[in-house]
Design a protein around this motif. Structure first.
Motif, PDB file in Angstrom:
ATOM      1  N   HIS A 254       0.789  -1.239   0.000  1.00  0.00           N
ATOM      2  CA  HIS A 254       0.000   0.000   0.000  1.00  0.00           C
ATOM      3  C   HIS A 254       0.818   1.285   0.000  1.00  0.00           C
ATOM      4  CE1 HIS A 254      -3.666  -2.200   0.261  1.00  0.00           C
ATOM      5  NE2 HIS A 254      -3.283  -2.826   1.357  1.00  0.00           N
ATOM      6  N   HIS A 255       2.136   1.208   0.208  1.00  0.00           N
ATOM      7  CA  HIS A 255       2.872   2.451   0.395  1.00  0.00           C
ATOM      8  C   HIS A 255       3.982   2.665  -0.625  1.00  0.00           C
ATOM      9  CE1 HIS A 255       0.895   1.664   4.247  1.00  0.00           C
ATOM     10  NE2 HIS A 255       0.797   2.978   4.314  1.00  0.00           N
ATOM     11  N   SER A 256       3.789   2.129  -1.827  1.00  0.00           N
ATOM     12  CA  SER A 256       4.831   2.321  -2.833  1.00  0.00           C
ATOM     13  C   SER A 256       4.685   3.683  -3.499  1.00  0.00           C
ATOM     14  CB  SER A 256       4.738   1.209  -3.880  1.00  0.00           C
ATOM     15  OG  SER A 256       3.429   1.149  -4.391  1.00  0.00           O
ATOM     16  N   LEU A 257       5.818   4.233  -3.923  1.00  0.00           N
ATOM     17  CA  LEU A 257       5.831   5.540  -4.586  1.00  0.00           C
ATOM     18  C   LEU A 257       5.074   5.472  -5.915  1.00  0.00           C
ATOM     19  CD1 LEU A 257       6.960   8.441  -4.590  1.00  0.00           C
ATOM     20  CD2 LEU A 257       9.031   7.549  -5.667  1.00  0.00           C
ATOM     21  N   HIS A 258       5.296   4.396  -6.676  1.00  0.00           N
ATOM     22  CA  HIS A 258       4.631   4.220  -7.973  1.00  0.00           C
ATOM     23  C   HIS A 258       3.758   2.976  -7.951  1.00  0.00           C
ATOM     24  CE1 HIS A 258       7.423   7.194  -9.556  1.00  0.00           C
ATOM     25  NE2 HIS A 258       8.425   6.486  -9.077  1.00  0.00           N
ATOM     26  N   SER A 259       2.728   2.950  -8.774  1.00  0.00           N
ATOM     27  CA  SER A 259       1.943   1.720  -8.928  1.00  0.00           C
ATOM     28  C   SER A 259       2.661   0.798  -9.908  1.00  0.00           C
ATOM     29  CB  SER A 259       0.546   2.055  -9.466  1.00  0.00           C
ATOM     30  OG  SER A 259       0.647   2.507 -10.812  1.00  0.00           O
ATOM     31  N   ILE A 260       2.282  -0.480  -9.891  1.00  0.00           N
ATOM     32  CA  ILE A 260       2.845  -1.441 -10.851  1.00  0.00           C
ATOM     33  C   ILE A 260       2.595  -0.939 -12.280  1.00  0.00           C
ATOM     34  CG2 ILE A 260       2.418  -3.750 -11.866  1.00  0.00           C
ATOM     35  CD1 ILE A 260       4.154  -4.030  -9.473  1.00  0.00           C
ATOM     36  N   GLU A 261       1.411  -0.400 -12.521  1.00  0.00           N
ATOM     37  CA  GLU A 261       1.078   0.087 -13.866  1.00  0.00           C
ATOM     38  C   GLU A 261       1.968   1.267 -14.271  1.00  0.00           C
ATOM     39  OE1 GLU A 261      -1.142  -0.730 -11.559  1.00  0.00           O
ATOM     40  OE2 GLU A 261      -2.387  -2.281 -12.478  1.00  0.00           O
ATOM     41  N   ASP A 262       2.309   2.126 -13.309  1.00  0.00           N
ATOM     42  CA  ASP A 262       3.229   3.232 -13.608  1.00  0.00           C
ATOM     43  C   ASP A 262       4.600   2.684 -14.010  1.00  0.00           C
ATOM     44  OD1 ASP A 262       1.344   5.125 -12.958  1.00  0.00           O
ATOM     45  OD2 ASP A 262       2.090   5.448 -10.926  1.00  0.00           O
ATOM     46  N   ILE A 263       5.020   1.649 -13.308  1.00  0.00           N
ATOM     47  CA  ILE A 263       6.341   1.081 -13.599  1.00  0.00           C
ATOM     48  C   ILE A 263       6.322   0.395 -14.970  1.00  0.00           C
ATOM     49  CG2 ILE A 263       8.103  -0.566 -12.827  1.00  0.00           C
ATOM     50  CD1 ILE A 263       6.983  -0.060  -9.928  1.00  0.00           C
ATOM     51  N   ILE A 264       5.223  -0.305 -15.266  1.00  0.00           N
ATOM     52  CA  ILE A 264       5.094  -0.927 -16.590  1.00  0.00           C
ATOM     53  C   ILE A 264       5.138   0.144 -17.680  1.00  0.00           C
ATOM     54  CG2 ILE A 264       3.489  -2.157 -18.142  1.00  0.00           C
ATOM     55  CD1 ILE A 264       2.659  -3.833 -15.690  1.00  0.00           C
ATOM     56  N   SER A 265       4.491   1.268 -17.428  1.00  0.00           N
ATOM     57  CA  SER A 265       4.499   2.360 -18.403  1.00  0.00           C
ATOM     58  C   SER A 265       5.921   2.879 -18.616  1.00  0.00           C
ATOM     59  CB  SER A 265       3.577   3.486 -17.926  1.00  0.00           C
ATOM     60  OG  SER A 265       3.674   4.601 -18.774  1.00  0.00           O
ATOM     61  N   TRP A 266       6.663   3.017 -17.514  1.00  0.00           N
ATOM     62  CA  TRP A 266       8.065   3.466 -17.598  1.00  0.00           C
ATOM     63  C   TRP A 266       8.890   2.490 -18.440  1.00  0.00           C
ATOM     64  CZ3 TRP A 266      12.147   0.866 -14.849  1.00  0.00           C
ATOM     65  CH2 TRP A 266      13.372   1.537 -14.820  1.00  0.00           C
ATOM     66  N   ILE A 267       8.700   1.186 -18.217  1.00  0.00           N
ATOM     67  CA  ILE A 267       9.422   0.172 -18.999  1.00  0.00           C
ATOM     68  C   ILE A 267       8.987   0.210 -20.465  1.00  0.00           C
ATOM     69  CG2 ILE A 267       9.782  -2.324 -19.333  1.00  0.00           C
ATOM     70  CD1 ILE A 267       9.281  -2.643 -16.280  1.00  0.00           C
ATOM     71  N   THR A 268       7.668   0.325 -20.682  1.00  0.00           N
ATOM     72  CA  THR A 268       7.135   0.354 -22.047  1.00  0.00           C
ATOM     73  C   THR A 268       7.745   1.491 -22.842  1.00  0.00           C
ATOM     74  OG1 THR A 268       5.045  -0.585 -21.296  1.00  0.00           O
ATOM     75  CG2 THR A 268       5.022   0.531 -23.420  1.00  0.00           C
ATOM     76  N   LYS A 269       7.802   2.662 -22.220  1.00  0.00           N
ATOM     77  CA  LYS A 269       8.340   3.831 -22.912  1.00  0.00           C
ATOM     78  C   LYS A 269       9.810   3.603 -23.273  1.00  0.00           C
ATOM     79  CE  LYS A 269       9.003   8.776 -22.581  1.00  0.00           C
ATOM     80  NZ  LYS A 269       9.092   9.957 -21.720  1.00  0.00           N
ATOM     81  N   LEU A 270      10.587   3.111 -22.312  1.00  0.00           N
ATOM     82  CA  LEU A 270      12.010   2.874 -22.581  1.00  0.00           C
ATOM     83  C   LEU A 270      12.192   1.837 -23.693  1.00  0.00           C
ATOM     84  CD1 LEU A 270      13.397   2.853 -18.922  1.00  0.00           C
ATOM     85  CD2 LEU A 270      13.848   4.580 -20.673  1.00  0.00           C
ATOM     86  N   LYS A 271      11.417   0.748 -23.634  1.00  0.00           N
ATOM     87  CA  LYS A 271      11.557  -0.295 -24.654  1.00  0.00           C
ATOM     88  C   LYS A 271      11.102   0.202 -26.026  1.00  0.00           C
ATOM     89  CE  LYS A 271      11.318  -4.537 -21.890  1.00  0.00           C
ATOM     90  NZ  LYS A 271      10.556  -5.758 -21.560  1.00  0.00           N
ATOM     91  N   SER A 272      10.103   1.104 -26.033  1.00  0.00           N
ATOM     92  CA  SER A 272       9.582   1.587 -27.307  1.00  0.00           C
ATOM     93  C   SER A 272      10.594   2.444 -28.049  1.00  0.00           C
ATOM     94  CB  SER A 272       8.310   2.413 -27.084  1.00  0.00           C
ATOM     95  OG  SER A 272       7.304   1.604 -26.539  1.00  0.00           O
ATOM     96  N   PHE A 273      11.374   3.212 -27.307  1.00  0.00           N
ATOM     97  CA  PHE A 273      12.325   4.093 -27.972  1.00  0.00           C
ATOM     98  C   PHE A 273      13.699   3.461 -28.142  1.00  0.00           C
ATOM     99  CE2 PHE A 273       9.043   7.105 -26.644  1.00  0.00           C
ATOM    100  CZ  PHE A 273       8.860   7.781 -27.838  1.00  0.00           C
ATOM    101  N   ALA A 274      13.946   2.410 -27.361  1.00  0.00           N
ATOM    102  CA  ALA A 274      15.253   1.752 -27.453  1.00  0.00           C
ATOM    103  C   ALA A 274      15.330   0.932 -28.719  1.00  0.00           C
ATOM    104  CB  ALA A 274      15.470   0.853 -26.242  1.00  0.00           C
ATOM    105  N   GLU A 275      16.419   1.079 -29.423  1.00  0.00           N
ATOM    106  CA  GLU A 275      16.646   0.233 -30.582  1.00  0.00           C
ATOM    107  C   GLU A 275      17.857  -0.636 -30.290  1.00  0.00           C
ATOM    108  OE1 GLU A 275      16.979   2.999 -33.823  1.00  0.00           O
ATOM    109  OE2 GLU A 275      14.912   3.678 -33.554  1.00  0.00           O
ATOM    110  N   LEU A 276      17.686  -1.915 -30.489  1.00  0.00           N
ATOM    111  CA  LEU A 276      18.798  -2.829 -30.269  1.00  0.00           C
ATOM    112  C   LEU A 276      18.763  -3.873 -31.363  1.00  0.00           C
ATOM    113  CD1 LEU A 276      21.125  -4.096 -28.614  1.00  0.00           C
ATOM    114  CD2 LEU A 276      19.405  -5.320 -27.289  1.00  0.00           C
ATOM    115  N   GLU A 277      19.805  -3.880 -32.158  1.00  0.00           N
ATOM    116  CA  GLU A 277      19.901  -4.887 -33.207  1.00  0.00           C
ATOM    117  C   GLU A 277      21.156  -5.695 -32.945  1.00  0.00           C
ATOM    118  OE1 GLU A 277      19.949  -3.275 -37.201  1.00  0.00           O
ATOM    119  OE2 GLU A 277      20.545  -5.238 -37.988  1.00  0.00           O
ATOM    120  N   VAL A 278      20.969  -6.970 -32.716  1.00  0.00           N
ATOM    121  CA  VAL A 278      22.115  -7.831 -32.431  1.00  0.00           C
ATOM    122  C   VAL A 278      22.170  -8.917 -33.491  1.00  0.00           C
ATOM    123  CG1 VAL A 278      23.181  -9.366 -30.744  1.00  0.00           C
ATOM    124  CG2 VAL A 278      21.846  -7.402 -29.967  1.00  0.00           C
ATOM    125  N   ASN A 279      23.246  -8.982 -34.201  1.00  0.00           N
ATOM    126  CA  ASN A 279      23.402 -10.034 -35.198  1.00  0.00           C
ATOM    127  C   ASN A 279      24.608 -10.892 -34.854  1.00  0.00           C
ATOM    128  OD1 ASN A 279      21.248  -9.356 -37.091  1.00  0.00           O
ATOM    129  ND2 ASN A 279      22.425  -7.474 -37.452  1.00  0.00           N
TER     130      ASN A 279
END
Lengths: 468, 468
Positions: A254-279
């Motif tokens: 009950h006392h977290s700074l962010h909700s799980i959904e906020d954290i998922i949003s933070w991850i989503t945003k980072l993954k959306s803009f991150a480009e990683l191509e590994v060959n």
């Protein structure tokens, strides 16, 4: 896993008393194992490797069976961080292995069946591993040896086995190409033989042993990091306010700074803009790495090298073999900064991109680097928060945990990292770089349950979190 | 997302009344849009494509800018199912696009800003799409056109925007190579202009429109499928026992057959034993596919083909361009079988391996296939549970939902799938193949929150679940 299972895990985590083996008896037992162990590891030239060869067309270092693992090259392109393009060697071991612990309820307390295991790269030769540590090659018998001990409890459905934890978790993203293992904890309800190299420990004892250097191996750490205690209701009797605080961070929802959904949003945003191509590329096409008779190494001696060793290992019977192994350029530091927010400890989690990551970024400790990486001005980048970790007293910070812990000795040669948890004051810097976020232990454990969120370094540190 | 957000989503899902546009008004508005729309799509020979070419060395079909998407080849090896090796064409579009919906609270009810959008492959020319549908090429202006409407609300942090849902979700694994989009719902608290092609709908209205064929596009369906109502406490006044039952399945967290941890264990086991190796190969090296002037197609006419079209589209201004597009060999069926267990509806979920999946398997509807795939004896495999879907009356089953819904019209040419939800009796077959498991809606929604668990076909069906 129902509420009862969470409770019985927690109870085991809060238990140090063990009528079968207390901590002094454990060290006595372990020292006897070490004394009885033959462990001679010698670096050899690559040409003395048996059943291993550099493939002519690619230069890849492969086993003649095509199994086990290989050393190959990768080419990385990314828009993440300051270095946007590089090539490097990487360990390719596409199979999913088992890291499995058998537990058993004895007089109401859950005990973990742990193994004194010898690995070529181990500091101290013998470390405490899960009950079962098996690659698919192991359990499908490419070795043509005996099947691993206790394998039968993990392979098929049995009436006397309940699965308590069962997760697919990642290995080192900078060293392995998308490697994952099945981290599994089962409860056996029938009588079970405790074989020669095995002993029963409570979860509390394992965590206590994590306050010592290099006793509990990486595989054990990753498996136990997957245990979540949920929001189990218990009375907290511990008087140590730090350990009590950690337990609250683990159980409170009950006392977290962010909700799980906020954290998922933070991850989503980072993954959306991150480009990683590994060959994958042939090992003989990587740039800025050199190969001589004894090693494959970076031209400036950075990061790690691949060497070959002759291993003679055993207690009763001595096995001898040769294999490639990865040697780190220096020790590393992995550290979580923690802070009380809304009265509950929060961990400062970093989104980290590593070339072998399964899904671009994983959640990492606040600081994760080799010591060679933070010499100011001598590297491609600066390490955020490294000052707090190196000189906590200057930042009004308290070292809560500090030990050396080993990487897996089957692939890594005497590699150890300083594992630290550092508490900062409530006035600590609130403007974070966008790659960082504060999470409670309960939230971190929620993400661990799902695939590929927390990297192995963060899981190693979380395994060490203790409440007594 | 806090409890309030879940409640206000649920309230919108339970609201059909809309003073701005009721359902008859909506159809009136939509028909006007259609009437004013020019939508002429003509198949053309590949050689008439402009700015698209078959790359000489590989035969890959690429855009001259190197952006948008390309048609390439993949070679697949797997131990999953009966067909263990094949090659096929696949759409490669590595960028993460935005699928974004703007919402706004008006008189306490949450409205969704929906767009009447024309796409070349659309059945009916105009379908209802999210507020924003943008590839990275779109919003980084490779098109050199105007930026998409409302883009500015999604790109940077604004005081008048709260993020309500923000997830990375997969696209069709059999057609796209590891494609994912950012599915995002935001709430705008400032005044906002409703532009020409846009209208406000409640979530309940969108779900009502999903009882019609081909009105709500795939992008809308995937975005709204990410909305979870948690275990919000409300009084359920609906008298329809089926819809009431679905709402209970969505909100209840105490009566599921399996725990979340049990389901994770089931997924872990499947992923651990599944082997999937997918390598990109030149399109001109795929086997059993033929290319002529007009299409790239399977030698037996199976699966899908790649064709080229000339598109003339517009209302006020007409745009004209050419592009490749994927055409399905037949219509498909996607169906969830549902059943009351412990008094709560459970959905029969399938673990499905598809070649372009990000993580080997994703959770799919009970049945997902092209109609060409279930002609007995005429294919490589049998489709589990297809009999129940084709002849429900013989299995004491009730069709609860059945409509045709379209695939995304930017990449797929007039492709529609029959979307079905079929309720079976409590006596229905309890011994399931190991690839199937029963889950409540609440559990499914828990998995949706995390990356790459539910595939796009299952999300499409879940979007259609309605409670009024």
């Amino acid at each position: 896993m129902n509420q009862d299972v969470k409770y019985i895990f927690l109870q085991s985590a809060l238990t140090l008393e063990n009528p079968y083996m207390d901590i002094p008896q454990f060290f006595n037992w372990l020292n006897k194992k070490k004394a009885a162990t033959h462990h001679q590891i010698t670096q050899i030239p690559f040409k003395q490797l048996q059943n291993w060869e550099f493939q002519k067309s690619t230069g890849n270092l492969i086993h003649s069976s095509g199994k086990f693992f290989s050393i190959e090259g990768i080419e990385v392109k990314t828009n993440w961080g300051n270095v946007n393009e590089w090539t490097q060697p990487i360990i390719n071991q596409p199979e999913v292995g088992f890291l499995g612990i058998i537990t058993k309820k004895i007089n109401g307390i859950l005990y973990f069946l742990m193994q004194a295991k010898i690995e070529p790269g181990n500091i101290n030769a013998v470390q405490i591993s899960p009950t079962l540590q098996a690659t698919k090659s192991n359990y499908t018998q490419v070795h043509k040896g005996n099947p691993p001990n206790y394998l039968e409890y993990f392979l098929s459905k049995r009436k006397d086995v309940n699965i308590l934890v069962d997760q697919l978790q990642s290995e080192q993203g900078a060293r392995f190409f998308k490697k994952r293992n099945r981290n599994i904890i089962i409860e056996v309800t029938s009588d079970i033989e405790v074989k020669e190299e095995f002993c029963w420990l409570t979860l509390g004892q394992i965590k206590e042993l994590l306050t010592y250097d290099n006793i509990i191996n990486m595989d054990t750490r990753t498996v136990i990091s997957g245990i979540a205690f949920g929001n189990t209701q218990i009375e907290i009797s511990n008087n140590n306010s730090y350990e009590k605080g950690l337990l609250i961070s683990e159980l409170d929802i009950h006392h977290s700074l962010h909700s799980i959904e906020d954290i998922i949003s933070w991850i989503t945003k980072l993954k959306s803009f991150a480009e990683l191509e590994v060959n994958k590329i042939p090992l003989n096409e990587i740039k800025h790495w050199e190969k001589d008779e004894m090693s494959i190494h970076h031209e400036q001696g950075k990061y790690f090298s691949v060497i070959a060793v002759n291993a003679e290992i055993g207690n009763r019977e001595v096995a001898r073999w040769t294999q490639p192994i990865v040697k780190s350029a220096q020790e590393g530091i992995i550290a979580f900064i923690i802070k009380k927010i809304n009265g509950v400890y929060h961990f400062l989690v970093q989104a980290k991109m590593e070339s072998g990551n399964f899904d671009i970024i994983e959640l990492a400790p606040t600081v994760q680097c080799l010591t060679g990486n933070y010499r100011k001005g001598m590297n491609e980048y600066e390490v955020d928060f490294i000052d707090v970790v190196l000189e906590p007293e200057k930042h009004n910070a308290t070292i809560r945990y500090s030990t050396f812990q080993s990487e897996e000795g089957g692939r890594f040669y005497e590699e150890q990292n300083k594992n630290m948890i550092i508490e900062v004051g409530e006035d600590f810097n609130n403007g974070l770089p966008e790659k960082y976020i504060w999470m409670t232990l309960n939230q971190i454990k929620t993400f661990i349950k799902f695939n590929n969120y927390l990297n192995i370094q963060s899981r190693s540190l979380l395994a060490a979190v203790k409440f007594i």
